[in-house]
Design a protein around this motif. Structure first.
Motif, PDB file in Angstrom:
ATOM      1  N   GLU A 258       0.810  -1.218   0.000  1.00 52.55           N
ATOM      2  CA  GLU A 258       0.000   0.000   0.000  1.00 52.55           C
ATOM      3  C   GLU A 258       0.843   1.268   0.000  1.00 52.55           C
ATOM      4  OE1 GLU A 258      -3.713   2.036   2.498  1.00 52.55           O
ATOM      5  OE2 GLU A 258      -2.905   0.072   3.089  1.00 52.55           O
ATOM      6  N   ASP A 259       1.909   1.310   0.786  1.00 53.42           N
ATOM      7  CA  ASP A 259       2.723   2.530   0.856  1.00 53.42           C
ATOM      8  C   ASP A 259       3.939   2.479  -0.071  1.00 53.42           C
ATOM      9  OD1 ASP A 259       4.293   0.693   2.161  1.00 53.42           O
ATOM     10  OD2 ASP A 259       4.346   1.748   4.073  1.00 53.42           O
ATOM     11  N   GLU A 260       4.000   1.465  -0.913  1.00 54.53           N
ATOM     12  CA  GLU A 260       5.051   1.316  -1.931  1.00 54.53           C
ATOM     13  C   GLU A 260       6.461   1.272  -1.330  1.00 54.53           C
ATOM     14  OE1 GLU A 260       4.149   4.540  -4.702  1.00 54.53           O
ATOM     15  OE2 GLU A 260       3.044   3.119  -5.935  1.00 54.53           O
ATOM     16  N   THR A 261       6.549   0.779  -0.102  1.00 61.16           N
ATOM     17  CA  THR A 261       7.875   0.525   0.461  1.00 61.16           C
ATOM     18  C   THR A 261       8.433  -0.792  -0.068  1.00 61.16           C
ATOM     19  OG1 THR A 261       6.836  -0.500   2.393  1.00 61.16           O
ATOM     20  CG2 THR A 261       7.465   1.832   2.579  1.00 61.16           C
TER      21      THR A 261
END
Length: 323
Positions: A258-261
């Motif tokens: 979701e947070d593109e980490t």
């Protein structure tokens, strides 16, 4: 506080510029003499009719970038050059181009509207093949663009002249992101972004010669690719040397959280002799490498920037052959 230059802060922090190239379908380059205001269409000599496009251009900003360009050697009073670079194929080595010389700057409006609406552009007789380097000198957006961009722009002009290269143009440009990497540049029609340039690295980019490792710390990424894929693309570029610039490349994000980490990305490329290779890897936000510094000129506010690491890099083609 006013003596802070964000480009110095970024350089001292050893921020990696990769993955910061804008991914845009259209670059609309309009020839307008500086100075330019921070809001481009509020600049001097821009008509109310052209200014009326401001809101629709803002709405289209996710796929279209309007830039003002200028070079005193090309500029002619009473004429306005409009250059459109646009993507036409999913597998690509860069952008296609349409170039227009207009008698009235407002004649650019219907052409720009066609780009906004993704309509077919008419051909012009001025579409000679060129390589256009855009150097950000937009000091009214950020003072680093003026402090570092203007001297490099003059240096780049001299380098092109010294090498007697034909159909190579260098332009002053309005802001296209990444002022903390100044001097920063876009190479069109390829759509590659560069940072912290000097004469040596620019000469290598210009001639595609020398030690390609010199690009490791100045390459921001290839604008035809999603930002996560740009990180893998640099890895492959450094592996395949200058030959990489002759390959047809397709890249995409397979999945991400979701947070593109975390992202899993893939690149497939075809060499001029028809060989196809596919590489896949994970691109991970490495918290141990995150850096914080004052990311804007004239402020003391610290900004934290993620730095990314590649893991599990696999040549999928070689793996299939081995099986």
């Amino acid at each position: 506080m006013n003596n802070i230059f964000c480009a110095e802060e970024s350089c001292q922090a050893k921020e990696d510029p990769i993955g910061t190239a804008l991914n845009r379908r259209y670059y609309v380059l309009l020839e307008v003499p500086p100075p330019w205001t921070s809001d481009l269409l509020e600049s001097k000599n821009i008509s109310n009719k052209l200014q009326s496009l401001n809101s629709v251009i803002d709405e289209a900003s996710c796929y279209l970038r309007l830039l003002f360009i200028y070079n005193a050697n090309y500029y002619q009073i009473g004429q306005t050059r409009l250059i459109i670079y646009y993507q036409t194929e999913e597998i690509s080595s860069g952008y296609s181009k349409k170039e227009y010389v207009l008698s009235d700057i407002d004649d650019a409006i219907p052409i720009i509207e066609k780009c906004i609406n993704n309509e077919t552009l008419e051909s012009e007789n001025t579409n000679i093949q060129t390589r256009d380097f855009l150097v950000c000198t937009h000091g009214n957006h950020d003072k680093c663009c003026a402090k570092y961009g203007n001297p490099f722009y003059r240096q780049a002009l001299a380098t092109v002249e010294d090498l007697s290269l034909s159909n190579v143009r260098v332009w002053q440009s309005s802001h296209f992101g990444g002022h903390r990497f100044a001097p920063t540049m876009i190479d069109l029609p390829e759509g590659r972004y560069y940072a912290r340039l000097n004469q040596k690295s620019f000469t290598s980019i210009l001639t595609k010669t020398g030690d390609i490792q010199c690009l490791k710390n100045v390459y921001r990424g290839w604008g035809i690719l999603p930002w996560q894929v740009q990180i893998l693309e640099r890895e492959l570029m450094l592996k395949y040397n200058w030959d990489w610039f002759n390959y047809q490349v397709q890249g995409h994000v397979i999945e991400h959280n979701e947070d593109e980490t975390f992202s899993q990305v893939e690149i497939t490329f075809t060499t001029p002799d028809g060989k196809v290779n596919t590489y896949r890897c994970n691109v991970i936000d490495d918290p141990t490498k995150s850096i914080s510094f004052r990311g804007e000129c004239g402020t003391n506010e610290l900004v934290t920037y993620s730095q990314y690491t590649i893991t599990e890099l696999v040549n999928m083609t070689a793996s299939l052959i081995a099986v």
